[in-house]
Each structure stands twice: as structure tokens, then as C-alpha cells.
Design an enzyme around this catalytic site. Sequence first.
Site, short mmCIF file in Angstrom:
data_model
loop_
_atom_site.label_atom_id
_atom_site.label_comp_id
_atom_site.label_asym_id
_atom_site.label_seq_id
_atom_site.Cartn_x
_atom_site.Cartn_y
_atom_site.Cartn_z
CG ASP B 248 -2.27 0.68 0.92
OD1 ASP B 248 -2.23 1.91 0.72
OD2 ASP B 248 -3.31 0.02 0.87
CG HIS B 302 -4.82 2.38 -1.59
ND1 HIS B 302 -4.86 2.67 -0.25
CD2 HIS B 302 -6.07 2.64 -2.07
CE1 HIS B 302 -6.09 3.08 0.07
NE2 HIS B 302 -6.84 3.08 -1.02
CD GLU B 368 -10.32 4.44 -0.13
OE1 GLU B 368 -11.17 4.78 0.68
OE2 GLU B 368 -9.18 4.08 0.22
#
Lengths: 609, 609
Positions: B248, B302, B368
Site C-alpha cells: 500500500d 494506494h 479510492e
Amino acid sequence: LESNTVRAAADEPIWGYQCVKERCERVLVHDAEGRARAVQALSVCKLTCGTSANLWPRPRHLHTSKTLDWVNYSSINVETRGDDGSDYRNHRGGSLLQQASELFREQQMRKATIKDGTPLVKTGGKTLEVTVSLRDPGRHQLTLNTDEGYELFVKIMSDGRINTTIIADNFFGARHALETLNQLIVLDDLEKQLRLPREVTIRDSPAFPYRGVLLDTSRNFVSVDAIKRTLDAMAASKLNTFHWHITDSHSFPFVSQSFPKFHLYGAYTPAEVYTPTEVVDVVAYGRVRGVRVLPELDAPAHVGEGWQWVGDNATVCVKAEPWQKYCVEPPCGQLNPTVDKVYDLLGGLYHDMLSLFKPDMFHMGGDEVNFNCWNNTDSIVEWMVKKNLSGRQEDDFRMVWDHFQKRAYEKLVEANHGHELPVVIWTSGLTAPGKVDRYLDPKKYIIQIWTKGDDPLIKELAEKKYRLIFSNYEALYFDCGFGAWVGEGNNWCSPYIGWQKVYDNDLKKLLRNLGVEPDQTSVLGAEATLWTEQADSHSVDGRLWPRAAAMAERLWSDPVTGWQAAEYRMVSHRERLVKLGVQADSLQPQWCHQNEGYCYLSHNIQGEH
Amino acid sequence: LESNTVRAAADEPIWGYQCVKERCERVLVHDAEGRARAVQALSVCKLTCGTSANLWPRPRHLHTSKTLDWVNYSSINVETRGDDGSDYRNHRGGSLLQQASELFREQQMRKATIKDGTPLVKTGGKTLEVTVSLRDPGRHQLTLNTDEGYELFVKIMSDGRINTTIIADNFFGARHALETLNQLIVLDDLEKQLRLPREVTIRDSPAFPYRGVLLDTSRNFVSVDAIKRTLDAMAASKLNTFHWHITDSHSFPFVSQSFPKFHLYGAYTPAEVYTPTEVVDVVAYGRVRGVRVLPELDAPAHVGEGWQWVGDNATVCVKAEPWQKYCVEPPCGQLNPTVDKVYDLLGGLYHDMLSLFKPDMFHMGGDEVNFNCWNNTDSIVEWMVKKNLSGRQEDDFRMVWDHFQKRAYEKLVEANHGHELPVVIWTSGLTAPGKVDRYLDPKKYIIQIWTKGDDPLIKELAEKKYRLIFSNYEALYFDCGFGAWVGEGNNWCSPYIGWQKVYDNDLKKLLRNLGVEPDQTSVLGAEATLWTEQADSHSVDGRLWPRAAAMAERLWSDPVTGWQAAEYRMVSHRERLVKLGVQADSLQPQWCHQNEGYCYLSHNIQGEH
């Protein structure tokens, strides 16, 4: 090939740290042009960046140099002789100091080596001489009046040795000094050295004399190993009281030598007991770590399992159904205050506990008596009629409770060879507003508050000169926030309490908000509680830590600043606890530990060292 | 003397158990007149009281006798030859079965002895013969179509041996059968025997083919030991997918053989990495426990740490400030979809992951993406203008994302030697209502839902025939409920999710509530997630367990009943996990485990076996 690749990373570090504006920033060891930057190990940056030397709890007055010396971990001498040449080993407190010194040496050894003994550091460094000077070397027991302060000085000698001087009244202060010194010695993984600031001047003492952690070992059994891990973490955080809520309605794991049937009937399984040897071991383990082990025998409510062999109607409402009518959680159970045998048994248990724990104070419990339970017991109601307490109102039952408490207290003093000792009791029916001084003498009783921190009762208790211990549940009940264990949803005192709220649980502010001048009160301190309906040996560490350490700084340093100023050190201290073998909860991504100042919500709240 | 007292308790039990109205009740071994009652060990009562044989997850069809046989733990033979005499050891699936059989034997050994090997049981008992018959003994890899069902029969032979027959399509079903058999063999601490129902007939198979646990090892590093404990607990609960969110923005612990600089720059410390050997070890460890290890390489958001060496503007917004403008939590970081080198690097990472994990499916992340980040990057905006995506509206950025996803997917297939494989992607911008089929082909993409279980998007996805995995956050995000890690208060998805809510997260009911007929959908199953902003090796066990096991029964048995009917078995299963070495959270006082039916909130909800 694979392990070589990995090892190459260890040998040629890519990242280092620099202290910029009191924050440790992660930077590449080489800049874009390939030039080496002046970087530090993370541990060294944390130690030297800012003004708190990464210590937890923050000492009240400290100065540490930014220059560090290389400590030879295999050449550490702790001198426990006083100025007059007397050897402290001859004193009981001195023997404690010997053990604490040995622990200190082991801690440095552990920093410098990995598990199999392979060193993480280079050979070499300076000899570390520690000289401890005590005014009262014979003190071996912590009391509410014990001076836990210390002074700690580090300087370099002309012969190259590092000289550390610890001055304290007694062992307990000196032990805290060793803990501080331990935190000041860090492993530098770039230089491969243990390092210590070249000059240190610390004058330190706690703001509050009582700094506790309660552990309940009745709702679920907790292993002696888990208790010792708790004591390790308490010592590292300068907490000083392990309040052992050893029995309750659910189980009776304490092995009583006077009445061995208690644990035979009351332990969950034959293995889930605390033998006399284990209790003595825990008490000794705590003492050398500066922690008193305070036993609680909760009565007259919160009893049940273990009393089945007694008969004589000694207990009432045990496992009564529906439980909601007779207690706050299953299983119900209360003592019958009208039965003489109850007091004989309590006397025996007090005797056993006093002789094993050798405590300077005692916790008699005394919370959550359910009057409906007594009201539904014929023998109690008949007894009340005889005593002219026939109104069957709350005040009548309070008189029954008062009768119990007075007789139990007499038994405790009797078991203590006729000597009174400070007794703690929970806020509950006997501390009801406007009535507490009818039942409890403020000279004898310390009150542990577990209502909310804004409860007006606190003002009354303070004004009536009770000594107070805060366990206000909205900040210090560490069982809160998990799933319900009867029914569904979340448990009664949800939500979970973050470390920030624990840290900001400022006792003096709570008092001022209630209109009480803190200087006019006898607030002894506070205590974090872990009730174990939903915790046991496998989760105690994570429930308590690092949150109990957040409380520890509040009680030791009582800072004027809030959690924001403590955040970087809190995260570091959590890492310290993990290295001690404590399975402390993680508060943040490790990224935040390595990138100070980036994990914030609003820009005006930032940590500092 | 002391240890004798304690041991006496073990030798002369005071408490035993009786099955009364399908509940195990704790009773005194001797009644008031001193007569011995017919009591059972707790383990035996739990096994024989009720109709579920204390199994977790409950098999779909089972019959077990109340009569038990004594198993000789040192005489257990698992026969892996088929009816035709062929030795499964020659098959790849057969070798897995050999290992699983060895594990089974070790489990019985562990039940029967304490750590130093001292037996807890008497010498003797019957030989246990286990014969495994597979239709497809060569299958060594789990896929979404693998038949995990099994049949298990136990009967007593005329020569006194216990004969157990396991029939399954393949290794994965047989392994589940061994796990069921393991749960049926209990330590009787009164008789000092391992005991097994004399007659057993079980026909069992899972309701859903995908039963997963996600572990994030980027926000905090998690040790291989902790990962293996997770796999142990998954195996015990018949879960079958360990979704490894291995990278991440926060750290890059995966050691890439193609590009070793990723972990050199991206690991928190040189020791906090997963080497190729360790990955292969974890994959093998999972497989023999019936668990696929599914890698996720999350992109194009990420990302961050680990990419610093790449240059070429490959990443954008890394550590951008204030982070709230460019991502959902610090640190920010996204790939630059306009840079060719990004795809070459992804291709190499896919290659490395595919060759180590040898997965039957792959997780490409894809959640996201922050459009404002791309919108603030000149080179991306310029590229968009060239591509006539100049409106700088959401749909324009979605086209950029779509461009990224298509090129990344090509790289994945290329790394898989030109073969497509099922790909999972999170609900996010590409799955926006009304638009998802513009970007994602339902034949290629499986959608993992992490919005709430009542999100209307689920209906759209179901109707558009996407295969679905549920991680609806209000029931399956196990990081919820703790303190905030940016700012104060509690974290974003508070409160803590109790096991009851996890258990009652009925996928078919969620669909029906949205107006979707479950039989018309391709719901593969569900997955519990542990995002590790606030968890690491020291807390992973307690966060995941036993809650992930609650989900396991939901997905395996899909019961029509709710958590109330499963409560006693859930608490027993938690004890089972603890005995496996997993630090599972305690749900209730041990008292409730020993006093079934007393820890309730309202009388109409009661557990059953």
C-alpha cells in the site's frame, strides 16, 4: 542469493533520519547527486530531537545533551554502596536494588543482542558506572507516603568511563531512575552501538502517589505469565499499584490456606488457580519493579462461585434467575450479612491475603449490593425486623450493609494483628450522596470513584476530605467498546476509549470543573481498570497497553499540555513495551512513527518530543 | 504440600456436567447425600448435548451417536490409497493429503499430551483407521469451481478398531473432513481418554465457494508467524482464501525478484520484508490447510513507499500535503497512468507474484483513486488534453483510470503467459452507479463490495451479472471501533463489530432486502478484512478471531437461524482456536461456557448445540 539481497539492505541503509523542527524526518541517506547526508538512526533522532529525550513518562525537569556516548553493554557496573561505605545488600531495600540493577543490566544486554545472543552492536564502547545513593536504604515497602523522586546525573569521566549518579530517598525512587536511564540508552542501528547522552541532569518525582492498574482475574482467569507481563509494562511506565481483583461471583481462583475449599469449588478448572507460592512470586516480582500488589476481596456483593461448600445460608441469590432482578450481570450472588460464619470465613481469607501479599493497604470492594436480593431473602428480612430496620427502604438496607462493612473491617484489622491499614472501597450504595460520612470514616477509607468524572458526588467526597482514587469509567474502563456479551450490539460502556482520552483525563481539571480546588483535596491518583468479562490471558496485554501508559504520564508528569504534545513519544513507548514482550496494541501505522508530523487531522495539533 | 492440595483437586473432581434440555449444566459430582451423580466432562457434554456435535461450522447434514469410543492417540492410521490400490502419494493432491494427515495426527497428539509430552490420557483405547477415497486425487489447486464437499462416516469394526471413511472429490474436501473429524475427537478429562462418537454420518459442503480473510501487511508489518497462525485458524474454521493485501502507500514489504529496489526503498526496516522463500512457504502452508493465498497488488491508488527509486514521474502526490486534498489517509500516493515505465514495473511485479503465489485468481485493488491528485499533476492533465479528455470532469478522470486498468490488465495476462485468470477489483470509481459495465467486463472482473450492505449499487452489480464478494464494512471491517489514529475520538467506521453482527450478515437476506433474488446472482461469498492502521503481529489474532469464524459458519452453513442458536458453539470454537495457539479474543466470562443458558439478555433468545 535471496538472503544476500536482503542482507545487503541491512548493510547499506537507504533511509536515515534528521531532526527538523523538533520532528524526526525520514530522508534518503544519499541525495540526488549521490552525496551522503548527515543522518541518524531513528532511535538516536528520537532521543535527541526536542526536549523530552523520548522519555515516558516525561520527567518533571530534565536536560540531556545532544552528544551521545557509546556504552559497552558488557561493562556496566551498578554500585550500591553508600557514601559511608555501607553495602546496601545488607538492607532489605538494598537487596531489591541488587535485583533491579541486575534487571537493568539484562535490559541493556537484550537491546544489544538478538535472541540467540548474537550481538547487534560492535565490540567496544565505554564502561558505564552507576552509583546509587539512598537516604533510606532500608525501605523495602511502598506506602502512600513513600518518596518516589530521584535525581539522575550522567557525565563523562577523565578516564573515559561514563559516570551515572542516582540520588533518591529509597529504593523505589532509585528504581525509577534506573528505568529512566534504561530509556536513555538506545540501540543505534547505523553505528551499531548502544548510545547514551553524554550529559544528563534529571530531577523527577510523581505528581500523584497512587498510579494503578486493576486486573480482574475472576470473570476470566489470567495466567501468572500475563500478570508478570503487566508488571513489566507498569514498571516501564512508572506505575506503582497492581490492584488484583482476584475474586468475584464468577470464579474463585485464590488458593486460601485457611479454607482450601474456596478454590476447589470456585476455580474454573483445577489448573486455573493462584497458589500461595505464585502469589508470593507475583508480589516479589512487582516489588522489585516498584509496584505494590494490592489485593481486593470484594464483598458483600460480587461473590458466588467458591462459596458452595459453606452452607448455613452464607450466600444468597447465587445464580438467581432472572438475574436482572438480583444483580447487574450473571451470575448473581451476595453474602448474607446476618450469618456469623460469613465473618469467620472473611477473617480467614483476610489473614491469608495479608500474610501472602503483605500489603500496605487493602481493597474491600463494596460495590453494587443489590437490595432486592436481600429483600427477597427471608432470614435477612427477619433479622432486619429484629433490628428495627423494618421499613424495607433503601436506608434500611444501607444500615444492613453498614453492619456488614463494620464487622468485615473489624475482621480485617484483627487479621492484621490489630493494626489498622488504609482501606479502599468503591463508590456505591455506602457512598450515596449526602450519606457517605454516616457509614465511612474518611480517616479509614479511601474511595475509588468509578462513576463519571463529572459526577457531583466527587465534589462531596472531596469536601468531606476522603482520599480519592479516580477510575471514572468514561476514561479509565478499558473493557469498554467491544461487542455485548449478553445480548447483541456493543457493551454497556461503549465506545472504546482511545489513548488520547485517557491521556487527557486530567484529575485537577475534573475537580475544577466540579468547583473543587485541587490543592484542597486528597486525590491520591487514578487507576485504569480491566474487567475481564471479555478478556483473558490472550488479550490482557492489548487491552491495557499502551493505554495504561497514557494514564501513567498523566499521573506522573501531570502535563499542562494534552495528548497532541505526547503523541510521538507515546508511539515510541508502545514500541518499547513490545520489545519488553508485551503484546501492546498498535496505535498507528509504523509509517507515522517514521514520518513524524504527517499523521494529523488538523494542522494546529502537532506532536513534539 | 501446596502442590499436593492443588493436585488433589485434579484427582478428585468436584464439578461435572449434565446435558439438560440441550444445555450443559455444571453440577456437583456428589449430591447433598454424598451419592455420585452421573456426570460428564465438559468436552463430552458439549460433544453429545444437542444435535450439532459442537462442530464449527455446523455441517449441513449430520448424525452422531451419543455413545463414544476411546481413541488410542498413538494408534492412528490414515490410509490414502484409493479403491483401485493406487497410492495418492504419487499425485500432487495426494502429497497434500499426506501432509494434512500428519497434521491431523499431530493435533490428536497435542490434545492428549501437555507441552513436554506428558500424557493427559490413560494408556489404551482403540485404533483409529481413516480411509480417504478421492474421485480426483490429482487436484492440488483450489479454484472457484472446486468441489469442497465431503462425506464422513465413523463406525466400529468387529475387531474393535474404529473405522472412519472419508469420501470427497478431491483433497480440499478431504481436508475439511479431517478437520471435522478432529473436532469430533475430544479430551475427556474425567475419564482421561480421547473420545469420538461411535457412529458418525456427515454429508457436508459449503454454501459459498469464496470464504476469505483479508490481511493488510503494509500499514503495519505482520510477521510470517502471525500469518501462519491466521492460516491455522482459517483451516480450523473451513475458510478458504487468505487475501494478502501485501502493499500500500505506507510500505512495500514484498521482495520483488525483478525489481529488488521496491522493498529496499519501501520496507519499514530491512527485516520487515517477505522474501520469495517466505511467500512460497506461506502459500504452501495455506494450501495444505485448504486455503488459497490470493495476492493483491493495489493500483493505481494506494501506492507510495517503495517507488521512490523509479523516478520518471511514475508516482504522483506521494506524501502530498495537506493529505486531505489528495487521498483518504496519510500518506497519499498514486501511479501516473501516462507513464509507460509504470506498466513495465507492474508487469514485473505481476510476474513475480504469479510465479511465487501461483494463484488461481488475482486481486488488482483499484479503489479510492483521488481525481484531484491527477488533476493537480501537469503531465497528466496535458496527456488528457491530447486524448480529448479535457473537460476535467469525473468522467474524464474515469477514462484515465479505465486506460490504466486496461493496460495493467494486459500486463497481468502477459505475465500469466497469455492466459486470463479471474481478477478481483474493489467497488470504487470504476464501479460507479450506471457506469460500471462501461469499464469492467463481468466475464473478467469479480467485484469486491466494501460499501454498506444496503448500497443500491449491489443490486445493479448483481443484475449486471458480476460475480460478487461481500466485504460490506458495517459487518466485515474488523478494524472498526478503536481509537482514532489521526485526531481523537473513535476511528471512522466505529463502533466495534460484535461477532453476533458478523454471524447475522446474511448475504441472501441483504440481496432480498435490495429486491434481488439470490438464486439469480453470482455471489461467490464474503471476506472479513483487517486493515492494519492499528494492528500488527501483536494484535492480528485478537482482531480476527473468533469473529472471522462467525463469518465462516455464515458462509459454510448459511443457517436460517441467527447468532443465538450458535452462541454455545461459538464460545467453544474460540477455545479451540486458543488451543491452536491463536490469541483469539475472549467473548464471555468462562463462567458462561461452563453454565450454558445463564448468560442471556432476554429469555426468548437461548443457544443450542
